[in-house]
Design an enzyme around this catalytic site. Structure first.
Site, PDB file in Angstrom:
ATOM      1  N   ARG A  63     -34.057 -23.391  22.801  1.00  0.00           N
ATOM      2  CA  ARG A  63     -34.572 -24.728  23.083  1.00  0.00           C
ATOM      3  C   ARG A  63     -34.695 -25.573  21.818  1.00  0.00           C
ATOM      4  O   ARG A  63     -35.567 -26.439  21.728  1.00  0.00           O
ATOM      5  CB  ARG A  63     -35.934 -24.658  23.801  1.00  0.00           C
ATOM      6  CG  ARG A  63     -35.904 -23.972  25.156  1.00  0.00           C
ATOM      7  CD  ARG A  63     -35.177 -24.822  26.185  1.00  0.00           C
ATOM      8  NE  ARG A  63     -35.423 -24.348  27.527  1.00  0.00           N
ATOM      9  CZ  ARG A  63     -36.287 -24.904  28.374  1.00  0.00           C
ATOM     10  NH1 ARG A  63     -36.977 -25.953  28.022  1.00  0.00           N
ATOM     11  NH2 ARG A  63     -36.435 -24.409  29.574  1.00  0.00           N
TER      12      ARG A  63
ATOM     13  N   ARG B 172     -38.014 -31.314  23.210  1.00  0.00           N
ATOM     14  CA  ARG B 172     -39.101 -32.290  23.087  1.00  0.00           C
ATOM     15  C   ARG B 172     -39.976 -32.212  21.852  1.00  0.00           C
ATOM     16  O   ARG B 172     -40.713 -33.143  21.568  1.00  0.00           O
ATOM     17  CB  ARG B 172     -39.985 -32.224  24.336  1.00  0.00           C
ATOM     18  CG  ARG B 172     -39.327 -32.868  25.536  1.00  0.00           C
ATOM     19  CD  ARG B 172     -40.045 -32.501  26.804  1.00  0.00           C
ATOM     20  NE  ARG B 172     -39.961 -31.070  26.996  1.00  0.00           N
ATOM     21  CZ  ARG B 172     -40.506 -30.423  28.016  1.00  0.00           C
ATOM     22  NH1 ARG B 172     -41.210 -31.073  28.919  1.00  0.00           N
ATOM     23  NH2 ARG B 172     -40.365 -29.126  28.127  1.00  0.00           N
TER      24      ARG B 172
ATOM     25  N   ARG C  24     -34.577 -39.613  24.617  1.00  0.00           N
ATOM     26  CA  ARG C  24     -35.080 -39.363  25.972  1.00  0.00           C
ATOM     27  C   ARG C  24     -35.704 -40.610  26.603  1.00  0.00           C
ATOM     28  O   ARG C  24     -35.717 -40.733  27.828  1.00  0.00           O
ATOM     29  CB  ARG C  24     -36.089 -38.210  25.900  1.00  0.00           C
ATOM     30  CG  ARG C  24     -36.726 -37.786  27.200  1.00  0.00           C
ATOM     31  CD  ARG C  24     -35.780 -36.969  28.051  1.00  0.00           C
ATOM     32  NE  ARG C  24     -36.479 -36.353  29.151  1.00  0.00           N
ATOM     33  CZ  ARG C  24     -36.794 -36.994  30.275  1.00  0.00           C
ATOM     34  NH1 ARG C  24     -36.453 -38.254  30.435  1.00  0.00           N
ATOM     35  NH2 ARG C  24     -37.442 -36.358  31.237  1.00  0.00           N
TER      36      ARG C  24
ATOM     37  N   TYR D 252     -34.336 -19.013  41.332  1.00  0.00           N
ATOM     38  CA  TYR D 252     -34.480 -20.476  41.473  1.00  0.00           C
ATOM     39  C   TYR D 252     -33.994 -20.951  42.845  1.00  0.00           C
ATOM     40  O   TYR D 252     -34.552 -21.875  43.424  1.00  0.00           O
ATOM     41  CB  TYR D 252     -33.735 -21.207  40.353  1.00  0.00           C
ATOM     42  CG  TYR D 252     -34.616 -21.439  39.143  1.00  0.00           C
ATOM     43  CD1 TYR D 252     -35.587 -22.443  39.131  1.00  0.00           C
ATOM     44  CD2 TYR D 252     -34.498 -20.652  38.010  1.00  0.00           C
ATOM     45  CE1 TYR D 252     -36.410 -22.641  38.034  1.00  0.00           C
ATOM     46  CE2 TYR D 252     -35.320 -20.841  36.904  1.00  0.00           C
ATOM     47  CZ  TYR D 252     -36.277 -21.845  36.930  1.00  0.00           C
ATOM     48  OH  TYR D 252     -37.099 -22.039  35.853  1.00  0.00           O
TER      49      TYR D 252
HETATM   50  O1  CP3 Z   1     -31.783 -24.371  23.899  1.00  0.00           O
HETATM   51  C1  CP3 Z   1     -31.383 -25.549  23.845  1.00  0.00           C
HETATM   52  O2  CP3 Z   1     -31.801 -26.375  23.023  1.00  0.00           O
HETATM   53  C2  CP3 Z   1     -30.269 -25.949  24.778  1.00  0.00           C
HETATM   54  C3  CP3 Z   1     -30.643 -26.585  25.996  1.00  0.00           C
HETATM   55  C4  CP3 Z   1     -31.446 -25.842  27.058  1.00  0.00           C
HETATM   56  C5  CP3 Z   1     -32.337 -26.522  27.943  1.00  0.00           C
HETATM   57  N1  CP3 Z   1     -32.743 -25.633  28.896  1.00  0.00           N
HETATM   58  C6  CP3 Z   1     -32.690 -27.931  27.849  1.00  0.00           C
HETATM   59  C7  CP3 Z   1     -33.840 -28.452  28.606  1.00  0.00           C
HETATM   60  C8  CP3 Z   1     -31.404 -24.503  27.463  1.00  0.00           C
HETATM   61  C9  CP3 Z   1     -30.669 -23.324  26.831  1.00  0.00           C
HETATM   62  C10 CP3 Z   1     -32.222 -24.407  28.635  1.00  0.00           C
HETATM   63  C11 CP3 Z   1     -32.368 -23.163  29.396  1.00  0.00           C
HETATM   64  C12 CP3 Z   1     -33.345 -23.137  30.498  1.00  0.00           C
HETATM   65  N2  CP3 Z   1     -33.632 -24.098  31.412  1.00  0.00           N
HETATM   66  C13 CP3 Z   1     -34.094 -22.003  30.826  1.00  0.00           C
HETATM   67  C14 CP3 Z   1     -33.960 -20.680  30.139  1.00  0.00           C
HETATM   68  C15 CP3 Z   1     -34.598 -20.663  28.817  1.00  0.00           C
HETATM   69  C16 CP3 Z   1     -35.999 -20.287  28.869  1.00  0.00           C
HETATM   70  O3  CP3 Z   1     -36.829 -21.091  28.428  1.00  0.00           O
HETATM   71  O4  CP3 Z   1     -36.276 -19.179  29.318  1.00  0.00           O
HETATM   72  C17 CP3 Z   1     -34.894 -22.329  31.933  1.00  0.00           C
HETATM   73  C18 CP3 Z   1     -35.891 -21.418  32.626  1.00  0.00           C
HETATM   74  C19 CP3 Z   1     -34.585 -23.658  32.314  1.00  0.00           C
HETATM   75  C20 CP3 Z   1     -35.122 -24.410  33.482  1.00  0.00           C
HETATM   76  C21 CP3 Z   1     -35.799 -25.632  33.091  1.00  0.00           C
HETATM   77  N3  CP3 Z   1     -35.205 -26.727  32.515  1.00  0.00           N
HETATM   78  C22 CP3 Z   1     -37.178 -25.944  33.267  1.00  0.00           C
HETATM   79  C23 CP3 Z   1     -38.186 -24.990  33.871  1.00  0.00           C
HETATM   80  C24 CP3 Z   1     -37.384 -27.246  32.788  1.00  0.00           C
HETATM   81  C25 CP3 Z   1     -38.648 -28.058  32.815  1.00  0.00           C
HETATM   82  C26 CP3 Z   1     -39.717 -27.540  31.959  1.00  0.00           C
HETATM   83  C27 CP3 Z   1     -39.313 -27.368  30.504  1.00  0.00           C
HETATM   84  O5  CP3 Z   1     -39.444 -26.239  30.020  1.00  0.00           O
HETATM   85  O6  CP3 Z   1     -38.881 -28.319  29.889  1.00  0.00           O
HETATM   86  C28 CP3 Z   1     -36.141 -27.704  32.279  1.00  0.00           C
HETATM   87  C29 CP3 Z   1     -35.873 -28.994  31.641  1.00  0.00           C
HETATM   88  C30 CP3 Z   1     -35.263 -28.958  30.280  1.00  0.00           C
HETATM   89  N4  CP3 Z   1     -34.176 -28.189  29.916  1.00  0.00           N
HETATM   90  C31 CP3 Z   1     -35.644 -29.744  29.162  1.00  0.00           C
HETATM   91  C32 CP3 Z   1     -34.759 -29.434  28.115  1.00  0.00           C
HETATM   92  C33 CP3 Z   1     -34.713 -30.027  26.730  1.00  0.00           C
HETATM   93  C34 CP3 Z   1     -36.770 -30.771  29.130  1.00  0.00           C
HETATM   94  C35 CP3 Z   1     -36.246 -32.050  29.686  1.00  0.00           C
HETATM   95  C36 CP3 Z   1     -37.103 -33.240  29.340  1.00  0.00           C
HETATM   96  O7  CP3 Z   1     -36.891 -33.838  28.285  1.00  0.00           O
HETATM   97  O8  CP3 Z   1     -37.956 -33.599  30.173  1.00  0.00           O
END
Ligand code: CP3
Length: 340
Positions: A22, A26, A35, A151
């Site tokens: 990640r 944010r 964003r 999911y």
């Molecule tokens: O790692 C990186 O920087 C690459 C991008 C990336 C995102 N999500 C961007 C994202 C990666 C590799 C993921 C994987 C992801 N997404 C996982 C597995 C990783 C982990 O944490 O175990 C999961 C479970 C998700 C599902 C997901 N996406 C959720 C639950 C959410 C909302 C809550 C949260 O944690 O942000 C997202 C949204 C998301 N994915 C954001 C980002 C940067 C936030 C979006 C925003 O700006 O509102």
């Protein structure tokens, strides 16, 4: 030297390579700035924007790998299963009782459908790869089968995953049919990413820690190993299991299926798998503490595993939005200053 790829071959590098889960997100002011102009999904689907965000953490911290800005749900867009992020987390329009919905998973030719529906994604990958220096790795990724099917069953983020755990017992035949289908789709999806320029991929079992070891090993791990075995014919696969600490007794089996490295959480020692390639495992909570505490804990990990080849420094899970930049800087600097 591409330090990440060298470490994945279990060979020595001049210093320990680092990237973190990640890393484009944010906690970064420049991400929050971008964003303001777009919704999350919009950013993923606009290749110029997705490429720019992917490169933000590389520009700021000079990390050894960029991970493409997308989501573990992006494959569902490829399968035409609608996913919305309007209220923060993912909301999936999928009903197990609806035959038409199920048929979206059971398609004949995944390559064709994924290729056609994910052109924005392959374009983002190509853009990042051409902007990135050759010594930096571009990483692709996908969800591991249990996490993705969970999911689809829960339709949103669940803390307990009770519905998906119960589903295995209510309808094990359909559960396995779905796991089998998403595994085949995931192999195709990861191959597509290699074709678009990624150098390695990571499988995310983000909810691995809700399953008991015996059940995970029997019901879910075989699908993970199948994906690893197939995809590693083209390039390296890292397997991240947030529940590595729960499943550590048998997780090393993945190496026999050509897993390039296991990525482990912070609740187990970084040298648990001996000299086999491993990635991890700072507790992400440390990044909400102080630079001194971060440097101390990072040094402990490096002293334990950093002297031997086949080590990639990472967090034990994704960085939190509350992480402080000065702490991230302390982490990166401590890793770069360490002499293997
Ligand atoms: O790692 C990186 O920087 C690459 C991008 C990336 C995102 N999500 C961007 C994202 C990666 C590799 C993921 C994987 C992801 N997404 C996982 C597995 C990783 C982990 O944490 O175990 C999961 C479970 C998700 C599902 C997901 N996406 C959720 C639950 C959410 C909302 C809550 C949260 O944690 O942000 C997202 C949204 C998301 N994915 C954001 C980002 C940067 C936030 C979006 C925003 O700006 O509102």
């Amino acid at each position: 030297m591409n330090r990440i790829l060298t470490a994945l071959e279990n060979k020595s590098t001049d210093r320990v390579p680092i990237w973190f889960m990640r890393q484009a997100g944010r906690y970064l002011p420049e991400y929050r700035e971008t964003r303001k102009k777009y919704g999350f999904k919009e950013m993923v689907m606009l290749p110029e924007v997705a490429a720019e965000i992917t490169l933000q953490p590389i520009k700021r911290f000079d990390l050894d790998a960029a991970i493409i800005f997308a989501d573990i749900m992006t494959i569902l867009d490829g399968l035409q299963i609608p996913v919305h992020f309007d209220n923060g987390g993912p909301e999936i329009d999928f009903d197990l009782a609806n035959e038409a919905h199920l048929q979206r998973l059971f398609v004949h030719d995944y390559a064709d459908i994924l290729h056609n529906n994910l052109q924005f994604f392959t374009q983002s990958l190509q853009m990042v790869r051409s902007a990135l220096a050759p010594e930096k790795a571009l990483l692709g990724f996908a969800a591991a089968p249990f996490t993705l099917v969970s999911y689809l069953v829960e339709r949103t983020t669940s803390r307990t995953h009770n519905a998906s755990r119960a589903f295995l017992y209510k309808n094990s035949v359909l559960m396995h049919k779905m796991l089998d289908a998403v595994s085949t789709a995931t192999v195709t999806y990861l191959k597509l990413q290699f074709q678009a320029g990624v150098n390695a991929v990571q499988l995310f079992e983000s909810w691995g820690d809700v399953i008991s070891p015996a059940e995970y090993q029997k019901e879910y791990f075989p699908y993970v190993n199948r994906i690893i075995k197939e995809v590693s014919k083209i390039g390296p696969v890292i397997f991240y299991n947030k529940g590595a600490c729960v499943h550590k007794e048998y997780l090393a089996e993945a190496y026999q299926h050509q897993c390039a490295a296991l990525s482990i959480d912070w609740r187990m020692p970084i040298d648990y798998f001996g000299e086999r390639p491993v990635q991890g495992n700072l507790d992400p909570a440390l990044l909400e503490s102080t630079p001194t505490a971060v440097a101390q804990k990072v040094s402990e990990i490096l002293e334990t595993r950093g002297h031997k080849p086949g080590f990639i420094f990472n967090l034990g899970h994704g960085i939190s939005p509350e992480a402080k930049l000065e702490n991230v800087e302390a982490m990166v600097q401590t890793v770069k200053d360490f002499k293997p």
